[in-house]
Design an enzyme around this catalytic site. Structure first.
Site, PDB file in Angstrom:
ATOM      1  CB  SER A 158      -0.931  -0.048   1.173  1.00  0.00           C
ATOM      2  OG  SER A 158      -1.580   1.192   1.589  1.00  0.00           O
ATOM      3  CE1 TYR A 186      -3.196  -0.300   4.769  1.00  0.00           C
ATOM      4  CE2 TYR A 186      -3.610  -2.762   5.405  1.00  0.00           C
ATOM      5  CZ  TYR A 186      -3.606  -1.589   4.381  1.00  0.00           C
ATOM      6  OH  TYR A 186      -3.472  -1.890   3.222  1.00  0.00           O
ATOM      7  CE  LYS A 198      -1.216  -4.510   3.224  1.00  0.00           C
ATOM      8  NZ  LYS A 198      -1.515  -5.730   2.741  1.00  0.00           N
TER       9      LYS A 198
END
Ligand code: WQD
Length: 339
Positions: free
Chosen positions: A125, A150, A154
């Site tokens: 992302s 989050y 990644k």
């Protein structure tokens, strides 16, 4: 040979499965259905005529995952979508996010190693850039301080994959850094199906446009952008799906870890989106300007040159397509996927 698709009943995963089937590939879906529904398999079958093999399996269950590989010795590569991915939720339950996203990936890599599978396309992302050091964002732009667990997972997984490749140079890993996936399959049979109140802009806009919600709250109107509202790089989910096919083709030809920004290279503000959506669909999107959302950044859009030069990929759908396809999905599925 087949391709294991983790999270393959999810929004981006399911659209990628359709595009893989369309070019004659054989996807096998593994998904725990924590954020998607089995009815998606029916829609894939309706759209493509083929129902992919499906395992309702949690990647955190290493034994169950190993059985999937053992039962399918023809698995040649993996596209790894499965992940918890709600930014706000990750701030509220960080341990759950670190456990799920990291352990599932480590289990997957162990199973790949055991069964001799050496090719992975990984769903990363643009969040890994944090508040980006430069705009447009290049793959060489320094990774930033992420604003949520989050995004940090990644970043950590990108590092894990790089270290695994160092130890196993015959592996090939293609890391795709997504910008803002939106839209839906042109049939209106598949699309984004957020649980409860949408966190993301596009599904919220489509629910306002179809009367399910009274108005859009525009988070912040005092950013340093052309109209004060947040600017993002929105990319049609089918363009994003096709980028995975190009990345897989590339990963089959090199033994490397490569990173690609998958965006259109254009930034649209929130108010740009409201205007574009109203113009493309003829539906009104009433809105109110409210305070900024904590953790948001002003501007984020890609320099998509590398994907074009190395993968031979570039986005083909424009903002009108994104708005019309998102609206078509919402109109035909006002309550999303209903089992
Ligand atoms: C876009 C813009 C908001 C909702 C996140 C994750 C990213 C990826 C995509 C997983 C911002 C504004 C939004 C609303 C608004 N997710 N907005 N009102 O935050 O850019 O990216 O989702 O991979 O990793 O970080 O997307 O759609 O939430 O917000 O004004 O009701 O719309 O402030 O400017 P974001 P978004």
């Amino acid at each position: 040979m087949s391709i294991l698709i983790t999270g393959g009943t999810g929004f981006i995963g399911s659209h990628t499965v359709v595009e893989l089937i369309n070019i004659g590939e054989t996807p096998i879906i593994v998904d725990n259905l924590s954020n998607s529904k089995e009815i998606v398999l029916d829609r894939i079958q309706t759209v493509t005529g083929i129902r992919p093999k499906f395992y309702k399996t949690d990647l955190c269950d290493a034994e169950a995952l190993d059985r999937v590989f053992a039962e399918n010795p023809d698995i040649e590569s993996v596209i790894h979508f499965a992940s918890l991915k709600a930014v706000g939720e990750s701030v509220a339950i960080p341990a759950t996010y670190y456990y799920n996203n990291l352990v599932s990936t480590l289990n997957l890599c162990e199973a790949m190693k055991k069964h001799g599978v050496k090719i992975m396309v990984f769903s990363s992302s643009a969040t890994v850039y944090g508040d980006p050091a430069e705009i447009p964002i290049k793959e060489t732009t320094p990774l930033g301080i992420t604003t949520n667990p989050y995004g940090e997972t990644k970043k950590m997984i990108e590092r894990i994959l790089a270290d695994i490749h160092k130890a196993n140079p015959d592996w090939s890993v293609s890391i795709l850094r997504y910008f803002n996936p939106v839209g839906a399959h042109k049939s209106g049979l598949m699309g984004e199906d957020p649980k409860g109140i949408p966190n993301n802009l596009f599904p919220y806009v489509t629910q306002v446009a179809t009367g399910r919600r009274p108005f859009l709250s525009v988070f912040g109107s005092d950013y340093d952008t052309h109209d004060g509202t947040g600017v993002r790089d929105y990319i049609h989910v089918v363009d994003l799906a096709k980028a995975h096919l190009c990345a897989l083709r590339r990963a089959r030809t090199v033994n490397a870890v490569e990173h690609f920004n998958v965006g259109t290279g254009h930034g649209y503000s929130v108010l740009d989106i409201v205007k574009a959506f109203e113009s493309a669909t003829g539906r009104a999107v009433p809105y109110k300007l409210v305070d900024r959302r904590p953790g948001d950044i002003a501007t984020c859009y890609a320099d998509a040159t590398k994907a074009k030069e190395i993968l031979g990929w570039q986005a083909e759908y424009d903002m009108v397509d994104m708005c019309r396809d998102a609206d078509n999905w919402q109109t035909k599925n006002p309550d999303g996927y209903v089992e």
